[in-house]
Design a protein around this motif. Structure first.
Motif, PDB file in Angstrom:
ATOM      1  N   LYS A 192       0.826  -1.201   0.000  1.00  0.00           N
ATOM      2  CA  LYS A 192       0.000   0.000   0.000  1.00  0.00           C
ATOM      3  C   LYS A 192       0.864   1.256   0.000  1.00  0.00           C
ATOM      4  O   LYS A 192       0.628   2.193  -0.767  1.00  0.00           O
ATOM      5  CB  LYS A 192      -0.916  -0.027   1.223  1.00  0.00           C
ATOM      6  N   MET A 193       1.892   1.267   0.848  1.00  0.00           N
ATOM      7  CA  MET A 193       2.768   2.435   0.918  1.00  0.00           C
ATOM      8  C   MET A 193       3.532   2.607  -0.391  1.00  0.00           C
ATOM      9  O   MET A 193       3.682   3.731  -0.891  1.00  0.00           O
ATOM     10  CB  MET A 193       3.745   2.321   2.081  1.00  0.00           C
ATOM     11  N   LYS A 194       4.019   1.516  -0.941  1.00  0.00           N
ATOM     12  CA  LYS A 194       4.782   1.583  -2.189  1.00  0.00           C
ATOM     13  C   LYS A 194       3.923   2.195  -3.302  1.00  0.00           C
ATOM     14  O   LYS A 194       4.397   3.044  -4.063  1.00  0.00           O
ATOM     15  CB  LYS A 194       5.263   0.195  -2.591  1.00  0.00           C
ATOM     16  N   LYS A 195       2.670   1.779  -3.377  1.00  0.00           N
ATOM     17  CA  LYS A 195       1.766   2.304  -4.405  1.00  0.00           C
ATOM     18  C   LYS A 195       1.546   3.807  -4.200  1.00  0.00           C
ATOM     19  O   LYS A 195       1.615   4.583  -5.153  1.00  0.00           O
ATOM     20  CB  LYS A 195       0.434   1.554  -4.341  1.00  0.00           C
ATOM     21  N   LYS A 196       1.291   4.210  -2.958  1.00  0.00           N
ATOM     22  CA  LYS A 196       1.070   5.632  -2.661  1.00  0.00           C
ATOM     23  C   LYS A 196       2.336   6.447  -2.922  1.00  0.00           C
ATOM     24  O   LYS A 196       2.284   7.546  -3.470  1.00  0.00           O
ATOM     25  CB  LYS A 196       0.622   5.823  -1.204  1.00  0.00           C
ATOM     26  N   PHE A 197       3.468   5.913  -2.517  1.00  0.00           N
ATOM     27  CA  PHE A 197       4.744   6.612  -2.690  1.00  0.00           C
ATOM     28  C   PHE A 197       5.041   6.823  -4.178  1.00  0.00           C
ATOM     29  O   PHE A 197       5.450   7.911  -4.593  1.00  0.00           O
ATOM     30  CB  PHE A 197       5.868   5.822  -2.011  1.00  0.00           C
ATOM     31  N   LYS A 198       4.815   5.780  -4.979  1.00  0.00           N
ATOM     32  CA  LYS A 198       5.034   5.902  -6.420  1.00  0.00           C
ATOM     33  C   LYS A 198       4.088   6.927  -7.031  1.00  0.00           C
ATOM     34  O   LYS A 198       4.493   7.726  -7.880  1.00  0.00           O
ATOM     35  CB  LYS A 198       4.848   4.542  -7.114  1.00  0.00           C
ATOM     36  N   SER A 199       2.834   6.903  -6.609  1.00  0.00           N
ATOM     37  CA  SER A 199       1.861   7.871  -7.112  1.00  0.00           C
ATOM     38  C   SER A 199       2.252   9.288  -6.726  1.00  0.00           C
ATOM     39  O   SER A 199       2.167  10.207  -7.549  1.00  0.00           O
ATOM     40  CB  SER A 199       0.460   7.565  -6.568  1.00  0.00           C
ATOM     41  N   LEU A 200       2.672   9.469  -5.499  1.00  0.00           N
ATOM     42  CA  LEU A 200       3.123  10.779  -5.032  1.00  0.00           C
ATOM     43  C   LEU A 200       4.302  11.267  -5.871  1.00  0.00           C
ATOM     44  O   LEU A 200       4.308  12.398  -6.348  1.00  0.00           O
ATOM     45  CB  LEU A 200       3.533  10.708  -3.554  1.00  0.00           C
ATOM     46  N   HIS A 201       5.279  10.399  -6.071  1.00  0.00           N
ATOM     47  CA  HIS A 201       6.470  10.792  -6.816  1.00  0.00           C
ATOM     48  C   HIS A 201       6.138  11.076  -8.281  1.00  0.00           C
ATOM     49  O   HIS A 201       6.680  12.006  -8.879  1.00  0.00           O
ATOM     50  CB  HIS A 201       7.567   9.731  -6.692  1.00  0.00           C
ATOM     51  N   LYS A 202       5.232  10.293  -8.855  1.00  0.00           N
ATOM     52  CA  LYS A 202       4.834  10.518 -10.241  1.00  0.00           C
ATOM     53  C   LYS A 202       4.149  11.877 -10.386  1.00  0.00           C
ATOM     54  O   LYS A 202       4.383  12.602 -11.347  1.00  0.00           O
ATOM     55  CB  LYS A 202       3.899   9.401 -10.711  1.00  0.00           C
ATOM     56  N   LYS A 203       3.310  12.229  -9.427  1.00  0.00           N
ATOM     57  CA  LYS A 203       2.574  13.498  -9.488  1.00  0.00           C
ATOM     58  C   LYS A 203       3.462  14.698  -9.179  1.00  0.00           C
ATOM     59  O   LYS A 203       3.394  15.715  -9.854  1.00  0.00           O
ATOM     60  CB  LYS A 203       1.408  13.483  -8.500  1.00  0.00           C
ATOM     61  N   ALA A 204       4.300  14.587  -8.133  1.00  0.00           N
ATOM     62  CA  ALA A 204       5.000  15.775  -7.631  1.00  0.00           C
ATOM     63  C   ALA A 204       6.518  15.689  -7.684  1.00  0.00           C
ATOM     64  O   ALA A 204       7.191  16.676  -7.392  1.00  0.00           O
ATOM     65  CB  ALA A 204       4.539  16.057  -6.203  1.00  0.00           C
ATOM     66  N   GLY A 205       7.065  14.523  -8.000  1.00  0.00           N
ATOM     67  CA  GLY A 205       8.511  14.371  -8.124  1.00  0.00           C
ATOM     68  C   GLY A 205       9.271  14.576  -6.815  1.00  0.00           C
ATOM     69  O   GLY A 205       8.686  14.554  -5.731  1.00  0.00           O
ATOM     70  N   ASP A 206      10.575  14.791  -6.942  1.00  0.00           N
ATOM     71  CA  ASP A 206      11.426  14.997  -5.768  1.00  0.00           C
ATOM     72  C   ASP A 206      11.006  16.251  -4.999  1.00  0.00           C
ATOM     73  O   ASP A 206      11.100  16.298  -3.776  1.00  0.00           O
ATOM     74  CB  ASP A 206      12.893  15.114  -6.176  1.00  0.00           C
ATOM     75  N   LYS A 207      10.537  17.258  -5.726  1.00  0.00           N
ATOM     76  CA  LYS A 207      10.089  18.492  -5.082  1.00  0.00           C
ATOM     77  C   LYS A 207       8.907  18.205  -4.161  1.00  0.00           C
ATOM     78  O   LYS A 207       8.819  18.752  -3.064  1.00  0.00           O
ATOM     79  CB  LYS A 207       9.707  19.535  -6.127  1.00  0.00           C
ATOM     80  N   GLY A 208       8.014  17.341  -4.583  1.00  0.00           N
ATOM     81  CA  GLY A 208       6.868  16.969  -3.756  1.00  0.00           C
ATOM     82  C   GLY A 208       7.292  16.277  -2.480  1.00  0.00           C
ATOM     83  O   GLY A 208       6.734  16.529  -1.408  1.00  0.00           O
ATOM     84  N   ILE A 209       8.285  15.425  -2.584  1.00  0.00           N
ATOM     85  CA  ILE A 209       8.788  14.740  -1.389  1.00  0.00           C
ATOM     86  C   ILE A 209       9.444  15.753  -0.455  1.00  0.00           C
ATOM     87  O   ILE A 209       9.235  15.716   0.756  1.00  0.00           O
ATOM     88  CB  ILE A 209       9.734  13.597  -1.783  1.00  0.00           C
ATOM     89  N   ALA A 210      10.189  16.688  -1.015  1.00  0.00           N
ATOM     90  CA  ALA A 210      10.799  17.751  -0.196  1.00  0.00           C
ATOM     91  C   ALA A 210       9.713  18.593   0.477  1.00  0.00           C
ATOM     92  O   ALA A 210       9.848  18.967   1.657  1.00  0.00           O
ATOM     93  CB  ALA A 210      11.706  18.619  -1.054  1.00  0.00           C
ATOM     94  N   ASP A 211       8.627  18.875  -0.242  1.00  0.00           N
ATOM     95  CA  ASP A 211       7.519  19.635   0.340  1.00  0.00           C
ATOM     96  C   ASP A 211       6.858  18.861   1.475  1.00  0.00           C
ATOM     97  O   ASP A 211       6.509  19.431   2.512  1.00  0.00           O
ATOM     98  CB  ASP A 211       6.466  19.953  -0.735  1.00  0.00           C
ATOM     99  N   LEU A 212       6.697  17.572   1.286  1.00  0.00           N
ATOM    100  CA  LEU A 212       6.107  16.724   2.316  1.00  0.00           C
ATOM    101  C   LEU A 212       6.977  16.737   3.578  1.00  0.00           C
ATOM    102  O   LEU A 212       6.463  16.848   4.700  1.00  0.00           O
ATOM    103  CB  LEU A 212       5.966  15.299   1.769  1.00  0.00           C
ATOM    104  N   ILE A 213       8.277  16.658   3.408  1.00  0.00           N
ATOM    105  CA  ILE A 213       9.205  16.716   4.544  1.00  0.00           C
ATOM    106  C   ILE A 213       9.075  18.058   5.264  1.00  0.00           C
ATOM    107  O   ILE A 213       9.043  18.104   6.502  1.00  0.00           O
ATOM    108  CB  ILE A 213      10.650  16.447   4.075  1.00  0.00           C
ATOM    109  N   GLU A 214       8.953  19.146   4.516  1.00  0.00           N
ATOM    110  CA  GLU A 214       8.783  20.464   5.141  1.00  0.00           C
ATOM    111  C   GLU A 214       7.481  20.511   5.932  1.00  0.00           C
ATOM    112  O   GLU A 214       7.406  21.101   7.016  1.00  0.00           O
ATOM    113  CB  GLU A 214       8.814  21.579   4.093  1.00  0.00           C
TER     114      GLU A 214
END
Length: 129
Positions: free
Chosen positions: A101-123
């Motif tokens: 479940k996490m892998k699917k969500k993580f891939k979807s998140l990265h596909k939509k927002a890329g590395d910048k999205g992950i950085a935003d999530l961390i912020e």
């Protein structure tokens, strides 16, 4: 046991025996989670909040404060940014296991927002107090 990849803790844990680890587990289990007070990018945190709601909220709860111990999703809110950066990097590199479940969500998140999205999530998680 070395079952979970980590950047630092595996190195530290090697210096302790099972009794030491059991004692530390009991000690920390009784502690209340204290969120780190740290600087963060407000605009990135705002974007990250939207990503959290869409991709992470179901498992990590409101604002990353999961209390569900059944799925071991963990608390993300208020964690130190360096810890979040290392952990997310381990997930992205495939060096830390994710459930289906996490892998699917993580891939979807990265596909939509890329590395910048992950950085935003961390912020966003860093902004929680």
């Amino acid at each position: 046991e070395g079952k979970r990849n980590s950047t630092i803790m595996q190195r530290i844990a090697k210096g302790y025996n099972d009794a030491d680890i059991e004692a530390m587990s009991k000690f920390f289990a009784d502690k209340k989670h204290v969120m780190a007070s740290q600087e963060y990018d407000k605009a990135a945190a705002k974007r990250g909040k939207k990503l959290h709601k869409k991709f992470c909220k179901n498992c990590h709860g409101d604002n990353g404060l999961s209390t569900d111990t059944d799925d071991d999703s963990g608390v993300l809110a208020g964690q130190w940014k360096p810890y979040l950066n290392y952990t997310f990097a381990d997930y992205q590199a495939g060096e830390r296991d994710m459930g289906k479940k996490m892998k699917k969500k993580f891939k979807s998140l990265h596909k939509k927002a890329g590395d910048k999205g992950i950085a935003d999530l961390i912020e966003f998680y860093a902004s929680q107090k």
